[in-house]
Every structure is written in C-alpha cells, then in structure tokens.
Design a protein around this motif. Sequence first.
Motif, PDB file in Angstrom:
ATOM      1  N   ASP A 124       0.807  -1.222   0.000  1.00  0.00           N
ATOM      2  CA  ASP A 124       0.000   0.000   0.000  1.00  0.00           C
ATOM      3  C   ASP A 124       0.840   1.272   0.000  1.00  0.00           C
ATOM      4  O   ASP A 124       0.507   2.245  -0.674  1.00  0.00           O
ATOM      5  CB  ASP A 124      -0.924   0.020   1.227  1.00  0.00           C
ATOM      6  N   VAL A 125       1.904   1.271   0.782  1.00  0.00           N
ATOM      7  CA  VAL A 125       2.724   2.479   0.926  1.00  0.00           C
ATOM      8  C   VAL A 125       4.201   2.119   0.778  1.00  0.00           C
ATOM      9  O   VAL A 125       4.707   1.221   1.453  1.00  0.00           O
ATOM     10  CB  VAL A 125       2.506   3.143   2.299  1.00  0.00           C
ATOM     11  N   GLU A 185      -5.602  -0.749  -3.187  1.00  0.00           N
ATOM     12  CA  GLU A 185      -6.751   0.101  -3.469  1.00  0.00           C
ATOM     13  C   GLU A 185      -6.401   1.578  -3.345  1.00  0.00           C
ATOM     14  O   GLU A 185      -7.089   2.427  -3.927  1.00  0.00           O
ATOM     15  CB  GLU A 185      -7.906  -0.231  -2.523  1.00  0.00           C
ATOM     16  N   ALA A 186      -5.346   1.895  -2.600  1.00  0.00           N
ATOM     17  CA  ALA A 186      -4.958   3.293  -2.402  1.00  0.00           C
ATOM     18  C   ALA A 186      -3.438   3.401  -2.291  1.00  0.00           C
ATOM     19  O   ALA A 186      -2.889   3.706  -1.232  1.00  0.00           O
ATOM     20  CB  ALA A 186      -5.623   3.850  -1.153  1.00  0.00           C
ATOM     21  N   PRO A 187      -2.717   3.146  -3.391  1.00  0.00           N
ATOM     22  CA  PRO A 187      -1.257   3.125  -3.338  1.00  0.00           C
ATOM     23  C   PRO A 187      -0.639   4.512  -3.149  1.00  0.00           C
ATOM     24  O   PRO A 187      -1.108   5.500  -3.719  1.00  0.00           O
ATOM     25  CB  PRO A 187      -0.871   2.533  -4.693  1.00  0.00           C
ATOM     26  N   ASN A 237      -2.659   7.050 -10.905  1.00  0.00           N
ATOM     27  CA  ASN A 237      -3.438   6.251  -9.960  1.00  0.00           C
ATOM     28  C   ASN A 237      -2.719   5.999  -8.640  1.00  0.00           C
ATOM     29  O   ASN A 237      -3.240   5.326  -7.753  1.00  0.00           O
ATOM     30  CB  ASN A 237      -3.822   4.914 -10.595  1.00  0.00           C
ATOM     31  N   ILE A 238      -1.491   6.541  -8.535  1.00  0.00           N
ATOM     32  CA  ILE A 238      -0.719   6.419  -7.299  1.00  0.00           C
ATOM     33  C   ILE A 238      -0.433   7.814  -6.770  1.00  0.00           C
ATOM     34  O   ILE A 238      -0.065   8.709  -7.533  1.00  0.00           O
ATOM     35  CB  ILE A 238       0.609   5.663  -7.541  1.00  0.00           C
ATOM     36  N   ARG A 239      -0.623   8.020  -5.468  1.00  0.00           N
ATOM     37  CA  ARG A 239      -0.296   9.307  -4.845  1.00  0.00           C
ATOM     38  C   ARG A 239       1.198   9.309  -4.557  1.00  0.00           C
ATOM     39  O   ARG A 239       1.692   8.495  -3.770  1.00  0.00           O
ATOM     40  CB  ARG A 239      -1.060   9.497  -3.539  1.00  0.00           C
ATOM     41  N   GLY A 275      -4.024   8.494   1.787  1.00  0.00           N
ATOM     42  CA  GLY A 275      -5.088   7.754   1.121  1.00  0.00           C
ATOM     43  C   GLY A 275      -5.247   8.148  -0.336  1.00  0.00           C
ATOM     44  O   GLY A 275      -4.547   9.014  -0.857  1.00  0.00           O
ATOM     45  N   LYS A 276      -6.222   7.530  -0.999  1.00  0.00           N
ATOM     46  CA  LYS A 276      -6.363   7.691  -2.449  1.00  0.00           C
ATOM     47  C   LYS A 276      -6.890   9.051  -2.882  1.00  0.00           C
ATOM     48  O   LYS A 276      -6.815   9.394  -4.055  1.00  0.00           O
ATOM     49  CB  LYS A 276      -7.238   6.584  -3.018  1.00  0.00           C
ATOM     50  N   GLU A 277      -7.432   9.835  -1.950  1.00  0.00           N
ATOM     51  CA  GLU A 277      -7.938  11.161  -2.288  1.00  0.00           C
ATOM     52  C   GLU A 277      -6.914  12.254  -1.999  1.00  0.00           C
ATOM     53  O   GLU A 277      -7.203  13.441  -2.172  1.00  0.00           O
ATOM     54  CB  GLU A 277      -9.227  11.445  -1.509  1.00  0.00           C
ATOM     55  N   GLY A 278      -5.721  11.869  -1.573  1.00  0.00           N
ATOM     56  CA  GLY A 278      -4.711  12.849  -1.185  1.00  0.00           C
ATOM     57  C   GLY A 278      -4.035  13.502  -2.375  1.00  0.00           C
ATOM     58  O   GLY A 278      -4.270  13.144  -3.529  1.00  0.00           O
ATOM     59  N   PRO A 279      -3.152  14.468  -2.107  1.00  0.00           N
ATOM     60  CA  PRO A 279      -2.433  15.173  -3.164  1.00  0.00           C
ATOM     61  C   PRO A 279      -1.395  14.287  -3.831  1.00  0.00           C
ATOM     62  O   PRO A 279      -1.025  13.229  -3.301  1.00  0.00           O
ATOM     63  CB  PRO A 279      -1.759  16.326  -2.416  1.00  0.00           C
TER      64      PRO A 279
END
Length: 230
Positions: free
Chosen positions: A75-76, A124-126, A176-178, A213-217
Amino acid sequence: MTLTLITGGNKGLGFETARRLIGLGHTVYIGARNAENGKKAANELGAQFVLLDVTDNDSVNTAAAEIMKKEGHLDVLINNAGIVGGFSKPQDVTADEVRQSYETNVFGIVRVTQAFLPLLRKSEAPVIVNVSSGLGSFGMVTNPETLESKVNSLAYTSSKSAVTMLTVQYAKGLPNIRINAVDPGPTKTDLTGHGHQTVEEGTDAIVRMATIGKEGPTGTFTNRNGEMPW
C-alpha cells in the motif's frame, strides 16, 4: 490493514517513521542492507524485516518477490534510504563522488519504485513517499536567510533536487498512485549529525504523506509546516 515498506528503516528517520506508522495500525516492513541491524530494529518495533540494498538490482528484486509472495500487495512505499556522501569543494568533486551519492539517493529510488510497482498496483490506495531535502530546493538554497543556503555540497544537494523531479515525473506518469516528496528538515540523526528538530518532528511530513489515502495530493513537495519551494 495498511502494508508499508520503508527503505533504510533500521535507524534514524526511517526507524521513527516505522514506529509511528505501526502505532497508527500499519503493518511495516523495514528494508535494510544489513541483516543483523535490520532484524534487531524490526524486533524492537514489532515490524517485519526484508533484506534490501537499494544500490543492488538483485537485492531489490528479491525483496519485491518476497513481499509479493508473503503479502500479495503493497500500500505504501517510503523511499527513505539515503547517504550524505562527501563534502568536497565543488572544484574538487569527482564524478565518482557524485555517482556514489546518486547510486543510493536517486538510482535507488528508481530501482525500488520500478520493482515494487506491480505490488502497489494491487493496492486500493497506493502511495509513494520520496524523502528529499530542503538542500535540494532551489528556493531554499538561494535564500540567504535559510540554513540551507549556507551548505555547499554539490553531490548531495543535486541528488536531492533530482529526487523532487523524479517525484513530479512519476506523479504525472502514474496518476493512480499518490506520489509526493517531503523534506524532513534539519533533524539531528546519525546520517547528518546536526539539526535542531527532534526525530519525531523530522518524520511529521513523512507520516502525513504516508497516510493521505487515495484522495490525497500528488506531485507535491512539503515539509512539516506545509509547501516547500521547488
């Protein structure tokens, strides 16, 4: 549960980042090139250990295969491993000195990122966090009022400038990755040996960006106080 890998996680900022993220519920893998030191740190923290030398392709690929087999995803990714290198005067710096710094600080990020992309794509939120430095900021090193402007280290500073540009280009190419760069700030660790911040303060920006998370900058460069000049 969020699965996180921290390169160079057995000491300093990497160790403190691991401690804080474990406290937030992450399952953390500490990547270290020295097995004894890595296992000791992992045991102390309650983390997992993976042998990982960011300067060695086989080591990086083996670590990626190991985590893929055990976990099936990531994930991170926190690209924290780095070296200061020498502080020769610019007129005395050799290509070998610069190459040594880039091997870890720049090429290491490329190796690790490329190897772990297949695992991150299964998340789901890389998220990727690249640990840069204010010493790589043109805005900081050209401002006579900053501490960064007093340092003249051709190899290290230019390698950290490269880290921020890598971050921007990866963010553009992998929407698709933050993917963000952070400046820990002047923190006294065994890597730098100087600084006025505590190691916890030095990890504030890393932890914040590791938990967006996936909504971050994405494609940003920040420190614990906010946006950094490029």
